[in-house]
Design an enzyme around this catalytic site. Structure first.
Site, short mmCIF file in Angstrom:
data_model
loop_
_atom_site.label_atom_id
_atom_site.label_comp_id
_atom_site.label_asym_id
_atom_site.label_seq_id
_atom_site.Cartn_x
_atom_site.Cartn_y
_atom_site.Cartn_z
N SER A 1 0.79 -1.23 0.00
CA SER A 1 0.00 0.00 0.00
C SER A 1 0.83 1.28 0.00
O SER A 1 0.30 2.35 -0.30
CB SER A 1 -0.94 0.02 1.20
OG SER A 1 -0.23 0.21 2.40
N LYS B 1 0.73 4.50 6.83
CA LYS B 1 0.07 5.36 5.86
C LYS B 1 0.71 6.74 5.89
O LYS B 1 1.50 7.07 6.77
CB LYS B 1 -1.43 5.49 6.16
CG LYS B 1 -2.20 4.18 6.17
CD LYS B 1 -2.24 3.51 4.81
CE LYS B 1 -2.86 2.12 4.91
NZ LYS B 1 -2.75 1.38 3.63
#
Length: 197
Positions: free
Chosen positions: A60, A106
Site C-alpha cells: 500500500s 500510511k
C-alpha cells in the site's frame, strides 16, 4: 613444667584457611553478564516508550516503501506536537472488516480543518491541486466529494494509488489521533534502501 605458646599466635595445627581468589575469567564473565543485562533492560524500556521497529507487510505504500522493509518508528514524536501533512505514520487499524490488521503504515494527507477531495484522479487539499512526488500514479479508486477533517482526526492514504492497492481513510474514514502510534522516520533494512522518510 607446662609450656605456653607466644601471646597472640594461633595454636599449632589450627590456622585459618586462606580463601582462594576468584579466577579472573569468572570476574570478567560476571562483568559481561551484568553489562548485557543492563543493556537489555535499557533496550526494552526504549522499545516500550521511545521507539520500535516495524516491518512493512503490504504494497500500500509503494513506491515509497516495499514489503519486508524494516522501519524505525519514533513513538514519542507526537508527544511534543501533532502529525503534519506528509508524515508517514504507524496507526492502529480502525477498520472493522475481516481483513483488519494490527497496525498500518500510511501517509497523512489531511490535518484537522483541511478540506479534501479527489477530482479526475487528482488530490485537492483546501481547493489546491497537490503535487505528490512520493506516488507514481493517479488515484484509480474513484473520485470523492469534498470532506472536512474534524478536530483531533487525520485523513490518511497509502502512496500506492493503483486500484484496490491501499485500505485507508477512503474506506475507514478519518483516523483519531489516539490511534496513531508513532512516526516512521527511517528505512533501516535492507541497507541498500537505508534513508529517512
Amino acid at each position: 613444667m607446662r609450656s605456653s605458646s607466644a601471646a597472640g599466635t594461633a595454636p599449632s595445627g589450627r590456622s585459618r584457611p586462606v580463601k582462594p581468589d576468584r579466577p579472573a575469567w569468572r570476574k570478567e564473565l560476571f562483568d559481561w553478564l551484568k553489562a548485557l543485562s543492563i543493556a537489555a533492560v535499557i533496550v526494552i524500556l526504549l522499545q516500550a516508550f521511545v521507539f520500535q521497529l516495524s516491518t512493512v507487510k503490504s504494497i500500500s505504500m509503494q513506491p515509497t516503501l516495499f514489503e519486508r522493509e524494516w522501519l524505525f518508528v519514533n513513538k514519542i514524536a507526537y508527544d511534543f506536537g501533532h502529525p503534519r501533512r506528509g508524515d508517514v505514520i504507524i496507526l492502529k487499524d480502525p477498520s472493522e472488516d475481516g481483513d483488519k490488521k494490527r497496525l498500518l503504515v500510511k501517509r497523512v494527507i489531511g490535518v484537522p480543518g483541511d478540506s479534501l477531495e479527489v477530482r479526475d484522479g487528482q488530490l485537492y487539499v483546501n481547493g489546491e491541486l497537490q503535487v505528490e512526488p512520493y506516488t507514481d500514479s493517479e488515484i484509480e479508486d474513484g473520485d470523492f466529494k469534498a470532506v472536512t477533517v474534524t478536530e483531533g482526526h487525520y485523513f490518511v492514504m497509502g502512496d500506492n494509488r493503483h486500484l484496490g492497492a491501499s485500505k485507508d481513510s477512503r474506506i475507514f474514514g478519518e483516523v483519531d489521533e489516539k490511534a496513531i502510534k508513532g512516526k516512521a522516520e527511517l528505512i533501516l533494512w535492507p541497507i541498500s534502501r537505508w534513508g529517512s522518510l
